[in-house]
Design a protein around this motif. Structure first.
Motif, PDB file in Angstrom:
ATOM      1  N   TYR A 190     -19.310  15.797   8.197  1.00 44.49           N
ATOM      2  CA  TYR A 190     -18.720  14.328   7.681  1.00 44.49           C
ATOM      3  C   TYR A 190     -17.396  14.425   6.969  1.00 44.49           C
ATOM      4  CZ  TYR A 190     -23.372  12.594   8.793  1.00 44.49           C
ATOM      5  OH  TYR A 190     -24.717  12.399   9.449  1.00 44.49           O
ATOM      6  N   CYS A 191     -16.598  13.289   7.243  1.00 45.85           N
ATOM      7  CA  CYS A 191     -15.407  13.318   6.470  1.00 45.85           C
ATOM      8  C   CYS A 191     -15.285  11.834   5.991  1.00 45.85           C
ATOM      9  CB  CYS A 191     -14.361  13.591   7.567  1.00 45.85           C
ATOM     10  SG  CYS A 191     -12.776  13.738   6.304  1.00 45.85           S
ATOM     11  N   ILE A 192     -14.976  11.802   4.704  1.00 45.79           N
ATOM     12  CA  ILE A 192     -14.851  10.444   4.081  1.00 45.79           C
ATOM     13  C   ILE A 192     -13.482  10.329   3.382  1.00 45.79           C
ATOM     14  CG2 ILE A 192     -15.610   8.758   2.203  1.00 45.79           C
ATOM     15  CD1 ILE A 192     -18.308   9.723   2.770  1.00 45.79           C
ATOM     16  N   GLY A 193     -12.753   9.275   3.524  1.00 42.65           N
ATOM     17  CA  GLY A 193     -11.383   9.006   3.220  1.00 42.65           C
ATOM     18  C   GLY A 193     -11.389   7.562   2.406  1.00 42.65           C
ATOM     19  N   VAL A 194     -11.206   7.670   1.117  1.00 45.17           N
ATOM     20  CA  VAL A 194     -11.193   6.581   0.469  1.00 45.17           C
ATOM     21  C   VAL A 194      -9.732   6.228  -0.386  1.00 45.17           C
ATOM     22  CG1 VAL A 194     -12.091   5.088  -1.868  1.00 45.17           C
ATOM     23  CG2 VAL A 194     -13.533   6.682  -0.560  1.00 45.17           C
ATOM     24  N   ASN A 195      -9.103   5.028   0.114  1.00 49.82           N
ATOM     25  CA  ASN A 195      -7.854   4.655  -0.058  1.00 49.82           C
ATOM     26  C   ASN A 195      -7.610   3.475  -0.961  1.00 49.82           C
ATOM     27  OD1 ASN A 195      -4.959   5.125  -0.059  1.00 49.82           O
ATOM     28  ND2 ASN A 195      -4.636   3.894   2.028  1.00 49.82           N
ATOM     29  N   ARG A 196      -6.579   3.029  -1.241  1.00 50.76           N
ATOM     30  CA  ARG A 196      -6.325   1.801  -2.122  1.00 50.76           C
ATOM     31  C   ARG A 196      -5.738   0.775  -1.218  1.00 50.76           C
ATOM     32  NH1 ARG A 196      -1.643   1.176  -6.415  1.00 50.76           N
ATOM     33  NH2 ARG A 196      -2.368  -1.116  -5.682  1.00 50.76           N
ATOM     34  N   THR A 197      -5.525  -0.631  -1.995  1.00 52.02           N
ATOM     35  CA  THR A 197      -4.713  -1.237  -1.116  1.00 52.02           C
ATOM     36  C   THR A 197      -3.831  -2.116  -2.147  1.00 52.02           C
ATOM     37  OG1 THR A 197      -6.247  -3.067  -2.118  1.00 52.02           O
ATOM     38  CG2 THR A 197      -7.017  -2.231   0.169  1.00 52.02           C
ATOM     39  N   GLY A 198      -2.942  -3.018  -1.958  1.00 50.81           N
ATOM     40  CA  GLY A 198      -1.951  -3.652  -2.634  1.00 50.81           C
ATOM     41  C   GLY A 198      -0.723  -3.227  -2.689  1.00 50.81           C
ATOM     42  N   ASN A 199      -0.111  -3.335  -3.942  1.00 50.60           N
ATOM     43  CA  ASN A 199       1.504  -2.884  -4.043  1.00 50.60           C
ATOM     44  C   ASN A 199       1.372  -2.143  -5.378  1.00 50.60           C
ATOM     45  OD1 ASN A 199       3.121  -3.996  -1.719  1.00 50.60           O
ATOM     46  ND2 ASN A 199       1.790  -5.621  -2.408  1.00 50.60           N
ATOM     47  N   ASP A 200       2.025  -1.030  -5.387  1.00 49.43           N
ATOM     48  CA  ASP A 200       2.284  -0.162  -6.541  1.00 49.43           C
ATOM     49  C   ASP A 200       3.648  -0.867  -7.537  1.00 49.43           C
ATOM     50  OD1 ASP A 200       4.608   1.148  -5.644  1.00 49.43           O
ATOM     51  OD2 ASP A 200       3.161   2.944  -5.437  1.00 49.43           O
ATOM     52  N   GLY A 201       3.727  -0.128  -8.690  1.00 48.25           N
ATOM     53  CA  GLY A 201       4.943  -0.798  -9.374  1.00 48.25           C
ATOM     54  C   GLY A 201       6.259  -0.267  -9.041  1.00 48.25           C
ATOM     55  N   ASP A 202       6.236   1.079  -7.861  1.00 51.09           N
ATOM     56  CA  ASP A 202       7.510   1.342  -7.490  1.00 51.09           C
ATOM     57  C   ASP A 202       7.474   0.803  -5.920  1.00 51.09           C
ATOM     58  OD1 ASP A 202       7.787   3.422  -9.220  1.00 51.09           O
ATOM     59  OD2 ASP A 202       6.445   4.694  -8.390  1.00 51.09           O
ATOM     60  N   GLY A 203       6.849  -0.489  -5.458  1.00 54.90           N
ATOM     61  CA  GLY A 203       7.494  -1.234  -4.412  1.00 54.90           C
ATOM     62  C   GLY A 203       6.510  -0.608  -3.156  1.00 54.90           C
ATOM     63  N   TYR A 204       5.662   0.437  -3.191  1.00 54.76           N
ATOM     64  CA  TYR A 204       4.825   0.738  -1.985  1.00 54.76           C
ATOM     65  C   TYR A 204       3.673   0.009  -1.547  1.00 54.76           C
ATOM     66  CZ  TYR A 204       7.993   4.926  -2.319  1.00 54.76           C
ATOM     67  OH  TYR A 204       8.999   5.451  -2.319  1.00 54.76           O
ATOM     68  N   GLU A 205       3.419  -0.238  -0.473  1.00 55.30           N
ATOM     69  CA  GLU A 205       2.444  -1.078  -0.024  1.00 55.30           C
ATOM     70  C   GLU A 205       1.367  -0.213   0.389  1.00 55.30           C
ATOM     71  OE1 GLU A 205       1.872  -4.930   2.565  1.00 55.30           O
ATOM     72  OE2 GLU A 205       2.908  -3.342   3.801  1.00 55.30           O
ATOM     73  N   TYR A 206       0.092  -0.482   0.123  1.00 58.56           N
ATOM     74  CA  TYR A 206      -1.188   0.193   0.669  1.00 58.56           C
ATOM     75  C   TYR A 206      -2.160  -0.789   1.298  1.00 58.56           C
ATOM     76  CZ  TYR A 206       0.764   3.288  -2.894  1.00 58.56           C
ATOM     77  OH  TYR A 206       1.845   4.370  -3.702  1.00 58.56           O
ATOM     78  N   ASN A 207      -2.658  -0.505   2.712  1.00 55.58           N
ATOM     79  CA  ASN A 207      -3.226  -1.082   3.218  1.00 55.58           C
ATOM     80  C   ASN A 207      -4.805  -0.567   3.549  1.00 55.58           C
ATOM     81  OD1 ASN A 207      -2.518   0.649   5.221  1.00 55.58           O
ATOM     82  ND2 ASN A 207      -2.234  -0.788   6.875  1.00 55.58           N
ATOM     83  N   GLY A 208      -5.246   0.412   2.758  1.00 57.11           N
ATOM     84  CA  GLY A 208      -6.697   0.722   2.782  1.00 57.11           C
ATOM     85  C   GLY A 208      -6.987   1.667   3.882  1.00 57.11           C
ATOM     86  N   HIS A 209      -7.786   1.041   4.856  1.00 52.32           N
ATOM     87  CA  HIS A 209      -8.300   1.945   6.206  1.00 52.32           C
ATOM     88  C   HIS A 209      -9.522   2.952   5.574  1.00 52.32           C
ATOM     89  CE1 HIS A 209      -5.454   0.828   9.544  1.00 52.32           C
ATOM     90  NE2 HIS A 209      -5.488  -0.289   8.669  1.00 52.32           N
ATOM     91  N   THR A 210      -9.893   2.803   4.472  1.00 56.82           N
ATOM     92  CA  THR A 210     -11.141   3.603   3.886  1.00 56.82           C
ATOM     93  C   THR A 210     -12.069   3.870   4.892  1.00 56.82           C
ATOM     94  OG1 THR A 210     -10.887   2.994   1.798  1.00 56.82           O
ATOM     95  CG2 THR A 210     -13.070   3.692   2.305  1.00 56.82           C
ATOM     96  N   ALA A 211     -12.500   5.056   5.359  1.00 56.54           N
ATOM     97  CA  ALA A 211     -13.312   5.390   6.488  1.00 56.54           C
ATOM     98  C   ALA A 211     -14.323   6.366   6.191  1.00 56.54           C
ATOM     99  CB  ALA A 211     -12.196   5.468   7.712  1.00 56.54           C
ATOM    100  N   ALA A 212     -15.373   6.348   7.077  1.00 58.18           N
ATOM    101  CA  ALA A 212     -16.354   7.484   6.985  1.00 58.18           C
ATOM    102  C   ALA A 212     -16.643   7.928   8.552  1.00 58.18           C
ATOM    103  CB  ALA A 212     -17.628   7.504   6.451  1.00 58.18           C
TER     104      ALA A 212
END
Length: 259
Positions: A190-212
């Motif tokens: 099994y492989c699980i990846g937990v990511n974040r969403t939103g924007n950080d203070g350095d201007g990078y955008e995150y769009n999740g795609h958390t999955a198992a």
């Protein structure tokens, strides 16, 4: 030994460099989880976002966040894992904690610091991989950029679950999706990846795609979710063992040692 492992994946829009606000958010989400949860997985640097401002944000190992994780683990009678900025012996670490329900814990310091963001100039890289034994499941927790290095993740201990906690930006999310699936298939785990969403203070955008993914690469979650969400997934040890018994791919793996 638990045949089923009930996991909670929490994908969040992290508040930049605001530990109190992030702990408050995760407290609400964790308290709302079902009583059957065994393992709660939070993103990388879940109190701050992926910040290089370690001199301002770093905590000691026994600081507020570890104590908070212990409280959450005790409250839900579940293990909790995620990474935090830690200072120790005049060094900074991107440190993952795996905290058991009784408050005891194991640590893993991120091995592959992200040179593109100059993480290597702020944080000291870890050396040792961690394998956790929890409820009869062998779990290998890793952090973000580690995902790009399959040799370090190679399943030489017959672990059952590989975890990546991350702040993985949206511009490279195709790699995230592809590599998570590949790690599950090649390691028969099994492989699980937990990511974040939103924007950080350095201007990078995150769009999740958390999955198992299961050990054949089947996705167990709704694909490509970009909003904050919490999903509870049940992992099945019997399915894993039966699949490995029929497809003995791990028996043919190459032998090697890491320097």
């Amino acid at each position: 030994m638990a045949q089923k492992l009930n996991t909670a994946l929490i994908q969040a829009n992290l508040k930049w460099e605001n530990p109190q606000a992030n702990r408050s958010f995760f407290s609400k989400e964790i308290k709302a989880l079902s009583e059957e949860i065994d393992l709660i997985i939070l993103p990388e640097m879940f109190t701050t976002g992926f910040s290089m401002n370690a001199s301002k944000l770093a905590e000691k190992t026994d600081g507020l966040t570890l104590n908070w994780i212990r409280e959450m683990a005790k409250l839900k009678n579940a293990a909790v894992t995620g990474s935090v900025i830690i200072t120790e012996n005049d060094n900074y670490f991107n440190r993952l904690f795996f905290v058991f329900p009784d408050g005891s814990y194991k640590i893993y310091d991120k091995r592959h610091t992200f040179t593109l963001a100059k993480e290597d100039q702020t944080y000291t890289a870890g050396k040792e991989r961690l394998i956790v034994d929890y409820k009869g499941w062998k779990i290998c927790p890793l952090v973000c950029y580690d995902l790009r290095f399959p040799v370090f993740a190679r399943n030489t201990e017959d672990y059952d679950l590989l975890i990546y906690v991350a702040n993985w930006p949206s511009k490279r999310v195709f790699a995230w999706d592809t590599l998570l699936k590949a790690r599950a298939i090649e390691n028969m785990s099994y492989c699980i990846g937990v990511n974040r969403t939103g924007n950080d203070g350095d201007g990078y955008e995150y769009n999740g795609h958390t999955a198992a993914y299961d050990c054949l690469g089947k996705n167990l979650t709704e694909l490509d979710r970009e909003e904050p969400f919490v999903e509870e997934i049940t992992l099945d040890k019997k399915h894993l063992e039966e699949t490995r018994g029929k497809l003995k791919f791990l028996q043919d793996r190459d032998e090697f040692t890491l320097k």
